[in-house]
Motif scaffolding. Structure first.
Motif, short mmCIF file in Angstrom:
data_model
loop_
_atom_site.label_atom_id
_atom_site.label_comp_id
_atom_site.label_asym_id
_atom_site.label_seq_id
_atom_site.Cartn_x
_atom_site.Cartn_y
_atom_site.Cartn_z
N VAL A 21 0.84 -1.20 0.00
CA VAL A 21 0.00 0.00 0.00
C VAL A 21 0.88 1.25 0.00
N ARG A 22 1.89 1.28 0.84
CA ARG A 22 2.79 2.45 0.88
C ARG A 22 3.56 2.63 -0.43
N SER A 23 3.85 1.51 -1.10
CA SER A 23 4.63 1.60 -2.34
C SER A 23 3.86 2.29 -3.46
N GLN A 24 2.55 2.47 -3.30
CA GLN A 24 1.79 3.18 -4.31
C GLN A 24 2.20 4.65 -4.36
N ASP A 25 2.58 5.19 -3.20
CA ASP A 25 3.07 6.56 -3.15
C ASP A 25 4.60 6.62 -3.16
N GLU A 26 5.23 5.55 -2.68
CA GLU A 26 6.69 5.48 -2.61
C GLU A 26 7.14 4.20 -3.30
N PRO A 27 7.21 4.21 -4.64
CA PRO A 27 7.47 2.98 -5.40
C PRO A 27 8.73 2.22 -4.98
N GLU A 28 9.72 2.93 -4.49
CA GLU A 28 10.98 2.28 -4.11
C GLU A 28 10.79 1.27 -2.97
N LEU A 29 9.73 1.40 -2.19
CA LEU A 29 9.48 0.46 -1.10
C LEU A 29 9.15 -0.94 -1.61
N PHE A 30 8.69 -1.04 -2.84
CA PHE A 30 8.35 -2.36 -3.37
C PHE A 30 9.56 -3.28 -3.43
N ALA A 31 10.75 -2.71 -3.42
CA ALA A 31 11.98 -3.52 -3.40
C ALA A 31 12.02 -4.44 -2.18
N LEU A 32 11.37 -4.02 -1.08
CA LEU A 32 11.32 -4.87 0.11
C LEU A 32 10.54 -6.15 -0.17
N ILE A 33 9.49 -6.05 -0.94
CA ILE A 33 8.70 -7.24 -1.30
C ILE A 33 9.56 -8.17 -2.14
N PHE A 34 10.31 -7.61 -3.06
CA PHE A 34 11.21 -8.41 -3.89
C PHE A 34 12.23 -9.12 -3.02
N ARG A 35 12.88 -8.39 -2.12
CA ARG A 35 13.91 -9.00 -1.27
C ARG A 35 13.34 -10.10 -0.37
N ARG A 36 12.13 -9.91 0.12
CA ARG A 36 11.51 -10.91 0.99
C ARG A 36 11.15 -12.19 0.26
N HIS A 37 10.64 -12.06 -0.95
CA HIS A 37 10.00 -13.20 -1.59
C HIS A 37 10.67 -13.71 -2.87
N ALA A 38 11.60 -13.00 -3.43
CA ALA A 38 12.21 -13.44 -4.69
C ALA A 38 12.89 -14.80 -4.58
N PRO A 39 13.62 -15.11 -3.49
CA PRO A 39 14.29 -16.42 -3.45
C PRO A 39 13.32 -17.60 -3.55
N VAL A 40 12.20 -17.55 -2.83
CA VAL A 40 11.26 -18.67 -2.85
C VAL A 40 10.53 -18.74 -4.19
N ILE A 41 10.20 -17.60 -4.76
CA ILE A 41 9.56 -17.59 -6.09
C ILE A 41 10.54 -18.11 -7.14
N GLN A 42 11.80 -17.71 -7.04
CA GLN A 42 12.83 -18.17 -7.99
C GLN A 42 12.98 -19.70 -7.92
N ARG A 43 13.02 -20.26 -6.71
CA ARG A 43 13.15 -21.72 -6.57
C ARG A 43 11.93 -22.43 -7.18
N TYR A 44 10.75 -21.89 -6.91
CA TYR A 44 9.53 -22.49 -7.42
C TYR A 44 9.52 -22.47 -8.96
N VAL A 45 9.82 -21.34 -9.54
CA VAL A 45 9.82 -21.22 -11.00
C VAL A 45 10.91 -22.09 -11.61
N THR A 46 12.07 -22.15 -10.97
CA THR A 46 13.17 -22.98 -11.48
C THR A 46 12.76 -24.44 -11.51
N ARG A 47 12.10 -24.89 -10.46
CA ARG A 47 11.65 -26.29 -10.44
C ARG A 47 10.58 -26.55 -11.50
N ARG A 48 9.74 -25.58 -11.74
CA ARG A 48 8.66 -25.79 -12.71
C ARG A 48 9.14 -25.69 -14.15
#
Length: 200
Positions: A21-48
């Protein structure tokens, strides 16, 4: 100078919904979502899909999420189901690549996520044989069944989270997972696929 909201988000454990929600006004905050979840998403996509396209698909997941962040349901504290849903949709566009990755796993027994990190022992070689059978059985599942089963096994999502990810009722998820497990069990000669999900 750092804005107060950036400092608060960066130093306190804040739920994904607040950050999005905050990233809608401060787009740079979305990087936190990437840092939190990219490793698990990357593993999932790699396996698939295998490693050759996984990096691009993972990047596309977060690009799509960033572009769609204004539609994020703020009552969902954890963004993982949403991100896995986007990943599953993008994987759906790559069905041929997924089947190729499963057939490669069936031939070689080598999981692209753990390749290079394992020491081959007799036990690991036995697991490779199981991986081959699992890969063949997974390749034979209907896409909807495979999506639901792998979101449980590789995505570690609950049925409720899978329902959010796939945009279907929880009952549909239960039905798909149950049918996928039955078909996998039959393909594996009666073995419960969930008992060997670490090898999936």
């Amino acid at each position: 100078m750092t804005r107060p909201t950036e400092t608060a988000v960066a130093t306190e454990p804040v739920g994904d919904a607040v950050i999005i929600v905050r990233s809608q006004d401060e787009p740079e905050l979305f990087a936190l979502i990437f840092r939190r979840h990219a490793p698990v998403i990357q593993r999932y996509v790699t396996r698939r899909l295998g490693p050759s396209v996984a990096e691009d698909v993972c990047a596309d997941v977060f690009l799509a999420a960033f572009r769609q962040r204004h539609r994020y349901a703020a009552d969902r504290l954890d963004a993982r189901p949403w991100l896995f849903g986007i990943a599953t949709n993008l994987i759906g566009r790559q069905r041929r690549a997924e089947i190729r990755a499963l057939r490669a796993l069936e031939r070689t027994g080598v999981d692209p996520v753990t390749e290079g990190f394992e020491v081959h022992s007799d036990a690991r070689l036995g697991a490779d044989a199981v991986n081959r059978r699992l890969a063949a059985a997974l390749a034979g599942l209907r896409p909807g069944y495979r999506d639901a089963l792998l979101l449980v096994a590789w995505g570690d999502l609950t049925y409720e989270e899978i329902a959010v990810a796939l945009g279907v009722p929880v009952g549909t998820v239960r039905s798909r997972v149950n049918r996928a497990r039955s078909r996998m069990r039959a393909a594996l000669g009666g073995a419960d696929p969930t008992s060997i999900q670490e090898d999936l």
